[in-house]
Design an enzyme around this catalytic site. Structure first.
Site, PDB file in Angstrom:
ATOM      1  CD  GLN A  54      -1.574  -3.524   8.792  1.00 48.26           C
ATOM      2  OE1 GLN A  54      -0.570  -3.025   9.257  1.00 48.26           O
ATOM      3  NE2 GLN A  54      -1.683  -3.842   7.511  1.00 48.26           N
ATOM      4  CG  ASP A  61       0.553   5.019   4.247  1.00 52.24           C
ATOM      5  OD1 ASP A  61      -0.270   4.098   4.036  1.00 52.24           O
ATOM      6  OD2 ASP A  61       1.775   4.829   4.362  1.00 52.24           O
ATOM      7  CD  GLU A  62      -0.167   2.726   8.320  1.00 53.13           C
ATOM      8  OE1 GLU A  62      -1.164   1.985   8.509  1.00 53.13           O
ATOM      9  OE2 GLU A  62       1.000   2.309   8.301  1.00 53.13           O
ATOM     10  CE  LYS A  78      -2.192  -1.183   3.756  1.00 55.80           C
ATOM     11  NZ  LYS A  78      -1.703  -2.557   3.936  1.00 55.80           N
ATOM     12  CB  THR A  79       3.607   2.357   2.226  1.00 52.49           C
ATOM     13  OG1 THR A  79       2.803   2.128   3.382  1.00 52.49           O
ATOM     14  CG2 THR A  79       4.419   3.616   2.415  1.00 52.49           C
TER      15      THR A  79
HETATM   16  N1  LIG Z   1       4.914  -5.321  -6.712  1.00 55.05           N
HETATM   17  C1  LIG Z   1       5.863  -5.574  -5.819  1.00 55.05           C
HETATM   18  N2  LIG Z   1       6.919  -6.337  -6.132  1.00 55.05           N
HETATM   19  C2  LIG Z   1       7.879  -6.591  -5.211  1.00 55.05           C
HETATM   20  N3  LIG Z   1       7.861  -6.149  -3.968  1.00 55.05           N
HETATM   21  C3  LIG Z   1       6.826  -5.393  -3.573  1.00 55.05           C
HETATM   22  C4  LIG Z   1       5.788  -5.061  -4.475  1.00 55.05           C
HETATM   23  N4  LIG Z   1       4.897  -4.298  -3.798  1.00 55.05           N
HETATM   24  C5  LIG Z   1       5.371  -4.164  -2.554  1.00 55.05           C
HETATM   25  N5  LIG Z   1       6.527  -4.816  -2.394  1.00 55.05           N
HETATM   26  C6  LIG Z   1       7.324  -4.909  -1.160  1.00 55.05           C
HETATM   27  O1  LIG Z   1       6.512  -5.429  -0.118  1.00 55.05           O
HETATM   28  C7  LIG Z   1       6.853  -4.854   1.134  1.00 55.05           C
HETATM   29  C8  LIG Z   1       5.628  -4.243   1.793  1.00 55.05           C
HETATM   30  O2  LIG Z   1       5.237  -3.069   1.114  1.00 55.05           O
HETATM   31  P1  LIG Z   1       4.526  -1.871   1.858  1.00 55.05           P
HETATM   32  O3  LIG Z   1       5.243  -1.544   3.103  1.00 55.05           O
HETATM   33  O4  LIG Z   1       4.270  -0.816   0.884  1.00 55.05           O
HETATM   34  O5  LIG Z   1       3.172  -2.599   2.252  1.00 55.05           O
HETATM   35  P2  LIG Z   1       1.960  -2.068   3.071  1.00 55.05           P
HETATM   36  O6  LIG Z   1       0.732  -2.614   2.446  1.00 55.05           O
HETATM   37  O7  LIG Z   1       2.033  -0.612   3.257  1.00 55.05           O
HETATM   38  O8  LIG Z   1       2.208  -2.811   4.437  1.00 55.05           O
HETATM   39  P3  LIG Z   1       1.577  -2.579   5.875  1.00 55.05           P
HETATM   40  O9  LIG Z   1       0.131  -2.291   5.709  1.00 55.05           O
HETATM   41  O10 LIG Z   1       1.804  -3.888   6.561  1.00 55.05           O
HETATM   42  O11 LIG Z   1       2.354  -1.472   6.508  1.00 55.05           O
HETATM   43  C9  LIG Z   1       7.928  -3.828   0.848  1.00 55.05           C
HETATM   44  O12 LIG Z   1       9.173  -4.389   1.133  1.00 55.05           O
HETATM   45  C10 LIG Z   1       7.770  -3.557  -0.645  1.00 55.05           C
HETATM   46  O13 LIG Z   1       8.970  -3.156  -1.227  1.00 55.05           O
END
Ligand SMILES: Nc1ncnc2c1ncn2[C@@H]1O[C@H](COP(=O)(O)OP(=O)(O)OP(=O)(O)O)[C@@H](O)[C@H]1O
Length: 709
Positions: free
Chosen positions: A242, A211-212, A33-34
């Site tokens: 979360q 975000d969040e 997401k981030t």
């Molecule tokens: N398409 C992709 N290919 C490879 N790696 C990815 C891809 N998308 C995200 N990632 C990796 O996955 C991990 C999680 O990404 P991110 O922190 O953005 O997730 P998030 O949804 O915000 O997580 P959370 O809600 O748990 O904080 C990071 O290390 C990111 O680099």
DNA sequence: TTCCTGCAGATTTTT
DNA sequence: TCTGCAGGAA
């Protein structure tokens, strides 16, 4: 740019390229997401040629804000003027520009919870209210501000509280200060009262990204609702599983109602997890699926199964720390890729002391304990008062330190007179002769302070922040005062001040720098010390602080009843579900290895208390667990029928050898003269100085090792 | 009115 | 284990 987008999956791309005015990315942990949000900002700038000035991104912590901005800028390889802030720092920014609309001037300062409490406690003295209610009233006031002063939303209704509330706000205004909730409430009020001001900001921030979003509260929501006008674009991302800040007014229904609030909003769901191994993900899912109040969602990974999750129990918190250390060393975990998570801050103590003993470098992330020390608060108060001489709370920290006869009553007279000088305490000191009922000694005290500060304008202009602290601590006699205290009470106040001063990054002089420093300090003291020296250290933090982060290796510690879920949160279903979400957040921080531990006993206020395993542990699915370090009794209690045997090897590795000196709580100091196996446990024989020989089962006894190797 | 000392009571989570 | 503050001395 295409290279960046090509790295994304289809759903992520859809979000980045979305042409909808409003969109919501709703997705589970580690689904990117981030990353998606950040990529969209880059896309807006690089492909749609949006002026970075017109972009506002809101993150949950200042650290996350800095990282996001850094990522965007490093892609473009220049310093772009986009705004990335937390809700609170954004609010503070607006107030700084529009201070007069909220009855303040631009030099206003921000009160932390402690300052607010002091102010409230002054006020309730005049009411017939016990001091013990202070905490209740403080949170009542916070809540009332968080719900935008909607009295119907308050569970507890009390006219006296409302009266206190009024006086509290008046006192804040007189002090030219805002509390934390004001940083959201006051901008909302400004936007609702001054349409042309609102329009100005709507025109400014055409693209808003948050975000969040699951942890948004009503005042934050209202701020966004105002900012998003006819022509503004809004993208929010979040995960209802979360949401962990209900205690701060966060309301999950805000994210769940998104498509109604922002009519026609597009919803994009990401379902692939890129962070964790499938064992970690499955285990986390087995827990969170016990929550009733959730949408439920798909989350899969194409990654490996990975190692099973190691669940182990410990005798007490020190034993827990030792076991974690031996796992870190035994499994060759890289320090910097490893984090130990816990539910409450004071759990860090045991970890810190044992890590110290074993000379393992660590960093406590997000701890404000350092900044709550007397000497640091005093130093900050001086700076705050320099820019804002109306601040009584700041003034009181140093006015009578070292003692110079200025007590409670003297201050009452002094403040009374200060009303004739627009509450400016500096000007009041200048006119000290007009303050009535002061003794000679007291008056001399005020004059002394005045002399120190009388040329403050030119001193501020001349000196950098760290020099200012030094200069005024010296001149007020505080340096001397702390030195004496250090000697008498064996404290490290002078050393702490030195450390604090050297952590200050601002190296220019002048009022503007000082203001900048103070704002950063007030809004994010806990990240101030995060100055790049923390590479190569194990990270210690609360689960709340781990939100949004990821590590190769995660230890989730202290999974005991009363602690996790915390005893104060188990009275209603919603509280319990939030704790479960918290556990879910903790587990999903891990990329490769996850460890979960609990203690059978825990020290609290110096007493050893017996502990039961957390009820969440019963929800763990055994398929994903490795139980070799779990004691037999715990396996039975938890109903795991795997019946693996306890590895004695593991415990031996930790520590004790024949010849070691140890201390026992009741028997004092002694020497280990024998260790042998018995029923799969280690039996040690200790020769105590004050007692005869004693046998202990090592696993069941708290023995402190005195000498290392 | 100010200052000092001993003792009871405290800890959820944070911008 | 630590800290704030009540209560009494100066
Ligand atoms: N398409 C992709 N290919 C490879 N790696 C990815 C891809 N998308 C995200 N990632 C990796 O996955 C991990 C999680 O990404 P991110 O922190 O953005 O997730 P998030 O949804 O915000 O997580 P959370 O809600 O748990 O904080 C990071 O290390 C990111 O680099």
């Amino acid at each position: 740019m295409n290279d960046l987008i090509e790295l994304l999956n289809e759903k992520q791309k859809q979000a980045v390229l979305s042409e909808s005015q409003f969109s919501l990315v709703l997705a589970g942990a580690g689904s990117g997401k981030t990353k998606t949000l950040t990529t969209r900002i880059i896309y807006l700038i690089e492909e749609l040629y949006v002026n970075p000035r017109n972009i506002l991104a809101v993150t949950f912590t200042n650290k996350a804000a800095n990282e996001m901005k850094e990522r965007v800028c490093s892609y473009s390889q220049k310093d772009l003027p986009l705004t990335v802030k937390t809700f609170h720092s954004f609010g503070a920014y607006i107030l700084r520009l529009e201070a007069s609309l909220a009855e303040r001037n631009q030099y206003f300062q921000i009160y932390d919870d402690d300052d607010s409490k002091k102010l409230i406690s002054e006020i309730i003295k005049k009411f017939d209210i016990a001091k013990s209610n202070l905490g209740t009233i403080k949170s009542w006031i916070s809540k009332y501000k968080q719900c935008l002063e909607d009295y119907s939303k308050m569970e507890y209704k009390d006219q006296t509280y409302l009266e206190i509330y009024k006086r509290y706000n008046k006192a804040l205004k007189d002090a030219n200060c805002f509390d934390f909730e004001d940083l959201l409430l006051q901008p909302v009020k400004i936007f609702s009262n001054y349409e042309e001001v609102l329009k100005k900001y709507q025109r400014h921030y055409q693209y808003i990204l948050i975000d969040e979003y699951q942890d948004t509260n009503l005042s934050q929501y209202q701020l966004i609702k105002y900012l998003v006008g006819q022509n503004n674009s809004l993208m929010v991302v979040g995960d209802e599983d979360q949401s962990i800040y209900r205690f701060r007014g966060a309301d999950v229904s805000i994210i769940l109602n998104f498509t109604e609030d922002f009519f026609g909003g597009e919803v994009i769901k990401l379902e692939e997890n890129y962070r964790s191994t499938s064992n970690i993900l499955n285990l986390a899912n087995s827990v969170i699926s016990n929550n009733k109040f959730r949408l439920g969602k798909e989350l899969f990974t194409k990654g490996l199964d990975g190692d099973k999750i190691i669940l182990f129990d410990c005798y007490d918190e020190e034993d827990e720390a030792r076991k974690i250390i031996s796992l870190i060393l035994g499994e060759h975990l890289t320090y910097k890729d490893t984090a130990i998570l816990y539910r409450i801050n004071n759990q860090s103590r045991a970890f810190e002391s044992i890590l110290n003993k074993n000379k393992i470098p660590y960093t406590v992330v997000g701890s404000i304990a350092f900044y709550e020390r007397e000497e640091i608060k005093d130093a900050i108060s001086i700076l705050k008062w320099l820019v804002n001489p109306q601040d009584k709370i700041a003034f009181e920290r140093f006015v009578n330190k070292p003692v110079k006869g200025i007590g409670e009553k003297a201050l009452v007279h002094f403040y009374e007179e200060s009303q004739n000088f627009n509450n400016d305490l500096f000007v009041t000191m200048q006119n000290i002769d007009s303050v009535k009922n002061l003794t000679k000694k007291t008056k001399d005290g005020f004059i002394k302070i005045y002399e120190v500060f009388k040329d403050k304008e030119s001193v501020i202009a001349r000196k950098t922040v760290d020099e200012l602290i030094d200069y005024y601590l010296d001149n007020l006699g505080l340096t001397e005062y702390f030195k004496t205290k250090d000697e008498k009470e064996n404290t490290d106040k002078i050393a702490n001040i030195k450390e604090f001063i050297s952590s200050i990054k601002y190296k220019t002089s002048g009022l503007d720098t000082l203001l900048l420093f103070l704002e950063e300090f007030s809004l994010s003291a806990s990240t101030l010390k995060d100055n790049g020296q923390n590479t190569g250290t194990v990270k210690l933090m609360t689960v709340h602080n781990a939100k949004g982060l990821e590590f190769e290796n995660i230890f989730v510690s202290g999974m005991e009843s009363d602690i996790f879920p915390h005893r104060n949160s188990i009275h209603d279903e919603e509280g319990l579900e939030e704790e479960r979400r918290l556990f879910y957040v903790a587990m999903t921080r891990a990329k490769r290895k996850l460890f979960i531990s609990f203690c059978n006993n825990r020290n609290s206020f110096g007493y050893m208390e017996q502990k039961d395993p957390s009820k969440f542990l019963y929800e763990l699915k055994i398929d994903y667990l490795e139980l070799k370090y779990l004691s037999k009794s715990a396996i039975n209690t938890l109903g795991f029928k795997g019946n693996k045997t306890l590895s004695t090897n593991f415990l031996k590795k930790i520590n004790f050898q024949i010849g070691d000196f140890v201390r026992h709580k009741d028997y004092g100091t002694g020497k280990i003269i024998n260790i042998k196996e018995k029923n799969g446990k280690n039996l040690v024989t200790v020769d105590f100085l004050d007692y005869s020989l004693m046998d202990f089962v090592l696993e069941f006894t708290k023995l402190e090792k005195l000498s290392d190797r």
